[in-house]
Design a protein around this motif. Structure first.
Motif, PDB file in Angstrom:
ATOM      1  N   HIS A  73      39.584 -43.093  20.045  1.00 22.81           N
ATOM      2  CA  HIS A  73      38.986 -43.849  21.157  1.00 22.81           C
ATOM      3  C   HIS A  73      37.989 -43.010  21.955  1.00 22.81           C
ATOM      4  O   HIS A  73      37.399 -43.488  22.916  1.00 22.81           O
ATOM      5  N   GLN A  74      37.850 -41.718  21.535  1.00 23.98           N
ATOM      6  CA  GLN A  74      36.807 -40.842  22.075  1.00 23.98           C
ATOM      7  C   GLN A  74      36.835 -40.750  23.607  1.00 23.98           C
ATOM      8  O   GLN A  74      35.812 -40.855  24.280  1.00 23.98           O
ATOM      9  N   SER A  75      38.054 -40.600  24.155  1.00 27.74           N
ATOM     10  CA  SER A  75      38.254 -40.385  25.602  1.00 27.74           C
ATOM     11  C   SER A  75      37.769 -41.553  26.454  1.00 27.74           C
ATOM     12  O   SER A  75      37.581 -41.404  27.666  1.00 27.74           O
ATOM     13  N   LYS A  76      37.577 -42.713  25.857  1.00 27.98           N
ATOM     14  CA  LYS A  76      37.175 -43.881  26.633  1.00 27.98           C
ATOM     15  C   LYS A  76      38.369 -44.764  26.981  1.00 27.98           C
ATOM     16  O   LYS A  76      38.223 -45.814  27.601  1.00 27.98           O
ATOM     17  N   THR A  77      39.562 -44.333  26.546  1.00 30.48           N
ATOM     18  CA  THR A  77      40.782 -45.119  26.781  1.00 30.48           C
ATOM     19  C   THR A  77      41.767 -44.316  27.637  1.00 30.48           C
ATOM     20  O   THR A  77      41.963 -43.125  27.415  1.00 30.48           O
ATOM     21  N   LEU A  78      42.378 -45.018  28.600  1.00 26.61           N
ATOM     22  CA  LEU A  78      43.496 -44.470  29.363  1.00 26.61           C
ATOM     23  C   LEU A  78      44.760 -45.182  28.917  1.00 26.61           C
ATOM     24  O   LEU A  78      44.841 -46.414  28.969  1.00 26.61           O
ATOM     25  N   LEU A  79      45.737 -44.410  28.479  1.00 26.13           N
ATOM     26  CA  LEU A  79      47.046 -44.965  28.132  1.00 26.13           C
ATOM     27  C   LEU A  79      47.994 -44.626  29.271  1.00 26.13           C
ATOM     28  O   LEU A  79      48.315 -43.462  29.501  1.00 26.13           O
ATOM     29  N   TYR A  80      48.433 -45.654  29.984  1.00 23.53           N
ATOM     30  CA  TYR A  80      49.301 -45.456  31.163  1.00 23.53           C
ATOM     31  C   TYR A  80      50.709 -45.893  30.776  1.00 23.53           C
ATOM     32  O   TYR A  80      50.961 -47.073  30.535  1.00 23.53           O
ATOM     33  N   VAL A  81      51.646 -44.929  30.687  1.00 24.01           N
ATOM     34  CA  VAL A  81      53.017 -45.215  30.273  1.00 24.01           C
ATOM     35  C   VAL A  81      53.905 -45.314  31.520  1.00 24.01           C
ATOM     36  O   VAL A  81      54.037 -44.343  32.277  1.00 24.01           O
ATOM     37  N   LEU A  82      54.497 -46.487  31.724  1.00 28.10           N
ATOM     38  CA  LEU A  82      55.402 -46.724  32.850  1.00 28.10           C
ATOM     39  C   LEU A  82      56.846 -46.701  32.347  1.00 28.10           C
ATOM     40  O   LEU A  82      57.124 -47.129  31.220  1.00 28.10           O
ATOM     41  N   ARG A  83      57.760 -46.250  33.206  1.00 24.18           N
ATOM     42  CA  ARG A  83      59.164 -46.181  32.803  1.00 24.18           C
ATOM     43  C   ARG A  83      60.071 -46.638  33.939  1.00 24.18           C
ATOM     44  O   ARG A  83      59.796 -46.341  35.105  1.00 24.18           O
ATOM     45  N   GLY A  84      61.147 -47.325  33.569  1.00 17.09           N
ATOM     46  CA  GLY A  84      62.144 -47.751  34.545  1.00 17.09           C
ATOM     47  C   GLY A  84      61.684 -48.940  35.384  1.00 17.09           C
ATOM     48  O   GLY A  84      60.544 -49.399  35.261  1.00 17.09           O
ATOM     49  N   PRO A  85      62.576 -49.461  36.254  1.00 17.24           N
ATOM     50  CA  PRO A  85      62.176 -50.546  37.162  1.00 17.24           C
ATOM     51  C   PRO A  85      61.034 -50.053  38.059  1.00 17.24           C
ATOM     52  O   PRO A  85      61.131 -48.982  38.659  1.00 17.24           O
ATOM     53  N   VAL A  86      59.968 -50.812  38.150  1.00 12.67           N
ATOM     54  CA  VAL A  86      58.790 -50.407  38.924  1.00 12.67           C
ATOM     55  C   VAL A  86      58.826 -51.105  40.276  1.00 12.67           C
ATOM     56  O   VAL A  86      58.638 -52.313  40.370  1.00 12.67           O
ATOM     57  N   SER A  87      59.083 -50.342  41.334  1.00 11.27           N
ATOM     58  CA  SER A  87      59.110 -50.916  42.678  1.00 11.27           C
ATOM     59  C   SER A  87      57.700 -51.168  43.175  1.00 11.27           C
ATOM     60  O   SER A  87      56.711 -50.707  42.589  1.00 11.27           O
ATOM     61  N   PHE A  88      57.619 -51.885  44.289  1.00  9.56           N
ATOM     62  CA  PHE A  88      56.312 -52.190  44.871  1.00  9.56           C
ATOM     63  C   PHE A  88      55.574 -50.908  45.258  1.00  9.56           C
ATOM     64  O   PHE A  88      54.390 -50.744  44.977  1.00  9.56           O
ATOM     65  N   ALA A  89      56.298 -49.981  45.894  1.00  7.51           N
ATOM     66  CA  ALA A  89      55.659 -48.741  46.327  1.00  7.51           C
ATOM     67  C   ALA A  89      55.180 -47.937  45.124  1.00  7.51           C
ATOM     68  O   ALA A  89      54.103 -47.330  45.159  1.00  7.51           O
ATOM     69  N   ALA A  90      55.962 -47.911  44.033  1.00  4.37           N
ATOM     70  CA  ALA A  90      55.544 -47.191  42.837  1.00  4.37           C
ATOM     71  C   ALA A  90      54.338 -47.857  42.192  1.00  4.37           C
ATOM     72  O   ALA A  90      53.441 -47.182  41.675  1.00  4.37           O
ATOM     73  N   ALA A  91      54.304 -49.193  42.222  1.00  3.80           N
ATOM     74  CA  ALA A  91      53.152 -49.909  41.665  1.00  3.80           C
ATOM     75  C   ALA A  91      51.884 -49.562  42.437  1.00  3.80           C
ATOM     76  O   ALA A  91      50.806 -49.404  41.858  1.00  3.80           O
ATOM     77  N   ARG A  92      51.997 -49.447  43.758  1.00  5.88           N
ATOM     78  CA  ARG A  92      50.856 -49.009  44.559  1.00  5.88           C
ATOM     79  C   ARG A  92      50.429 -47.602  44.131  1.00  5.88           C
ATOM     80  O   ARG A  92      49.239 -47.279  44.084  1.00  5.88           O
ATOM     81  N   GLY A  93      51.420 -46.778  43.809  1.00  5.57           N
ATOM     82  CA  GLY A  93      51.122 -45.428  43.365  1.00  5.57           C
ATOM     83  C   GLY A  93      50.388 -45.410  42.037  1.00  5.57           C
ATOM     84  O   GLY A  93      49.602 -44.492  41.765  1.00  5.57           O
ATOM     85  N   VAL A  94      50.639 -46.416  41.191  1.00  8.52           N
ATOM     86  CA  VAL A  94      49.923 -46.526  39.916  1.00  8.52           C
ATOM     87  C   VAL A  94      48.427 -46.614  40.174  1.00  8.52           C
ATOM     88  O   VAL A  94      47.609 -45.931  39.548  1.00  8.52           O
ATOM     89  N   ARG A  95      48.052 -47.440  41.118  1.00 10.19           N
ATOM     90  CA  ARG A  95      46.627 -47.589  41.454  1.00 10.19           C
ATOM     91  C   ARG A  95      46.053 -46.280  41.979  1.00 10.19           C
ATOM     92  O   ARG A  95      44.961 -45.869  41.615  1.00 10.19           O
ATOM     93  N   GLN A  96      46.819 -45.626  42.858  1.00 11.93           N
ATOM     94  CA  GLN A  96      46.327 -44.382  43.443  1.00 11.93           C
ATOM     95  C   GLN A  96      46.167 -43.298  42.374  1.00 11.93           C
ATOM     96  O   GLN A  96      45.235 -42.475  42.442  1.00 11.93           O
TER      97      GLN A  96
END
Length: 553
Positions: A436-459
């Motif tokens: 993918h020549q560094s044009k792809t971000l693979l974001y691996v999430l684990r466990g129950p994702v709380s609202f605060a953690a989801a906000r952290g995903v964006r940050q």
């Protein structure tokens, strides 16, 4: 009915446990009644009706219920508030509040809120229980010094200089003697005669031996006979205030009762039924209000005495109530000679025991946040009100916990752009990511994702730019909340606005249902939903001709 747990083989233990609990409850019920402003008889009626109905219909077999320190503190404020508005109808309105509080408790039980009430954080419980103990001590300083009791901590502090300047020493000596006796009385003798009853009898006999001008204030005349039924009284302009007061009593009674239920569980090695307990307590308080009795809750000391004396089933709690009713019907007039100073001494011991000394000793060694929270709840309890104290304490504790959990969750999330850094990926997955020549971000999430953690995903995505494809791997995410679903929607919209594609992999059924209900899943094309990240990497290619992705806001 809880009486289904009745065992004929334990009848002797239940009867003796109930009788012993009644002996302990008698002086305390009188003291709580006087302290509330409604009169000693209101305390007895409260012990009778809450004690009987909470035992028969509740969910903690060996629990004994009746007026308690926390409930009396709130009831005193309620009774004073409405009696001051109208001396004639005010008391009736106050007991209508008791009826409503019972109704609210029953609703809490029917709606199955019992399992949540005992999940109040320990520093919050410690703070408001210690606050209640201090309130009881402060408002009883007046009777100890030979004056009337105060209705709040602030009032007690304002009156204290004048009361100290006019000390009535016989009252002081009676109160201190009572406090001394209940403090040193050996526990092994309490099985023969409980310390509160002994102190009540000795203090009364001593007071009766005093002659003018050394006489002290006593309870005065107490009605005898079966209590009269009182219909609810409502005042249109006070309805909202009445509902708020009832909710405060209901919430406090629920917490007080279920905490005592936990104590009973530990002693009897059984498991109480929280929702059923709330229903029984609510019924007891509603009936108590109809008969002009104080509101009650599970009483820790009386429950412990009952269990140690052999009580195991609801028969013991019901017996305790029947014994108190017999006292009211035949011996109520004898209680009029009991000095108020003696009752004040008993209540100061109650207040002292309620204070969480175990936690206070750890205050300076505990984590700073825990100590801060306990002291905050303590201060709000003393100078604002109990529900505000508990509400603010629970809110702050939950926010702190959410923050800590979100930080832990974020540390478990991984973002991969270069195959060399993706150690957890298989060789095939790393090869595909390299393609993918560094044009792809693979974001691996684990466990129950709380609202605060989801906000952290964006940050966390702010640190990355110049990517054209974002793959969210949610294979190890068992569930998400509605807030997390809305954050995913924001990510979708940001990708659309910046010309970036978003794919999602590994959605489990609970996650799919949440996304479908909130109409978020439909915003992701079906050809961008994959069973796992391997499929996602195989079937997506970051288009290098697309403009670089904008940094998420």
């Amino acid at each position: 009915m809880s009486l289904a747990s009745f065992s004929a083989g334990n009848l002797k233990g239940d009867l003796y446990g109930g009788l012993t609990a009644a002996v302990v409850a008698l002086p305390l019920a009188l003291a709580f009644g006087v302290s509330s402003g409604a009169g000693a008889i209101a305390g007895l009626y409260g012990a009778i009706f809450t004690g009987f109905f909470a035992a028969v219909f509740g969910g903690t077999p060996a629990q004994v219920s009746g007026p308690t320190g926390p409930m009396t503190v709130v009831m005193a404020a309620v009774y004073t508030q409405y009696a001051a508005i109208d001396p004639v109808t005010g008391p009736a309105i106050a007991f209508t509040v008791v009826m409503l509080s019972g109704l609210f408790q029953m609703l809490l039980g029917m709606l199955r809120f019992g399992q949540y009430i005992t999940q109040v954080p320990f520093p919050v419980i410690s703070g408001f229980m210690s606050g209640i103990g201090i309130i009881i001590i402060m408002i009883e300083l007046g009777p100890v010094l030979g004056h009337e009791s105060s209705k709040s901590v602030l009032m007690a502090l304002e009156r204290l200089p004048d009361q100290l300047a006019a000390i009535h020493w016989p009252a002081v000596l009676l109160a201190l003697g009572t406090l001394f006796l209940v403090s040193i009385w050996p526990a092994r003798y309490s099985k023969i005669i409980p310390a509160p009853l002994l102190a009540l009898c000795v203090g009364t006999l001593v007071a009766m031996g005093l002659t003018d001008p050394l006489t002290v204030d006593t309870i005065g005349e107490i009605p005898t006979g079966f209590p009269q039924w009182h219909w609810p009284v409502f005042e249109a302009s006070l309805v909202m205030d009445m509902l708020v007061s009832a909710l405060i009593l209901a919430a406090l009674g629920a917490i007080d009762s279920l905490l005592t239920s936990l104590v009973a569980d530990n002693m009897t090695h059984t498991q109480h039924h929280s929702d059923k307990e709330l229903t029984g307590q609510g019924l007891g308080n509603m009936v108590s209000g109809f008969f002009g009795g104080l509101p009650g809750a599970g009483a820790t000391m009386r429950t412990v005495v009952n269990i140690r004396a052999g009580g195991q089933t609801p028969v013991s709690g019901a017996t305790h109530a029947v014994v108190l009713l017999i006292v009211v019907l035949g011996a109520g007039s004898a209680a009029e000679y009991i000095p108020l100073a003696v009752l004040a001494g008993l209540l100061i011991k109650v207040g002292w025991d309620i204070i969480d000394w175990s936690f206070i000793r750890r205050l300076f060694s505990a984590p700073p946040f825990v100590s801060f929270l306990m002291l905050l709840v303590l201060g709000l309890t003393l100078f604002v009100d109990l529900i505000t104290a508990v509400g603010v304490g629970v809110f702050i504790a939950n926010m702190y916990t959410v923050r800590q959990l979100s930080e832990i969750q974020l540390k478990n999330f991984s973002v991969y752009r270069e195959a060399e850094s993706a150690s957890e990926l298989s060789a095939e997955e790393r090869a595909l990511l390299s393609g993918h020549q560094s044009k792809t971000l693979l974001y691996v999430l684990r466990g129950p994702v709380s609202f605060a953690a989801a906000r952290g995903v964006r940050q966390k995505l702010v640190a990355y730019s110049d990517y054209n494809l974002l793959i969210l791997d949610m294979t190890d995410v068992p569930l998400i909340g509605s807030s997390t679903a809305m954050v995913i929607e924001e990510l979708i919209q940001q990708c659309q606005e910046s010309g970036c594609e978003l794919a999602i992999a590994g959605l489990q059924n609970p996650v799919v249902r949440t996304l479908e209900k909130l109409q978020v899943l439909s915003q992701i094309p079906e050809n961008r939903r994959f069973a796992n990240r391997l499929e996602a990497l195989k079937n997506t290619v970051a288009d290098s001709s697309l403009p670089p992705a904008m940094e998420p806001a």
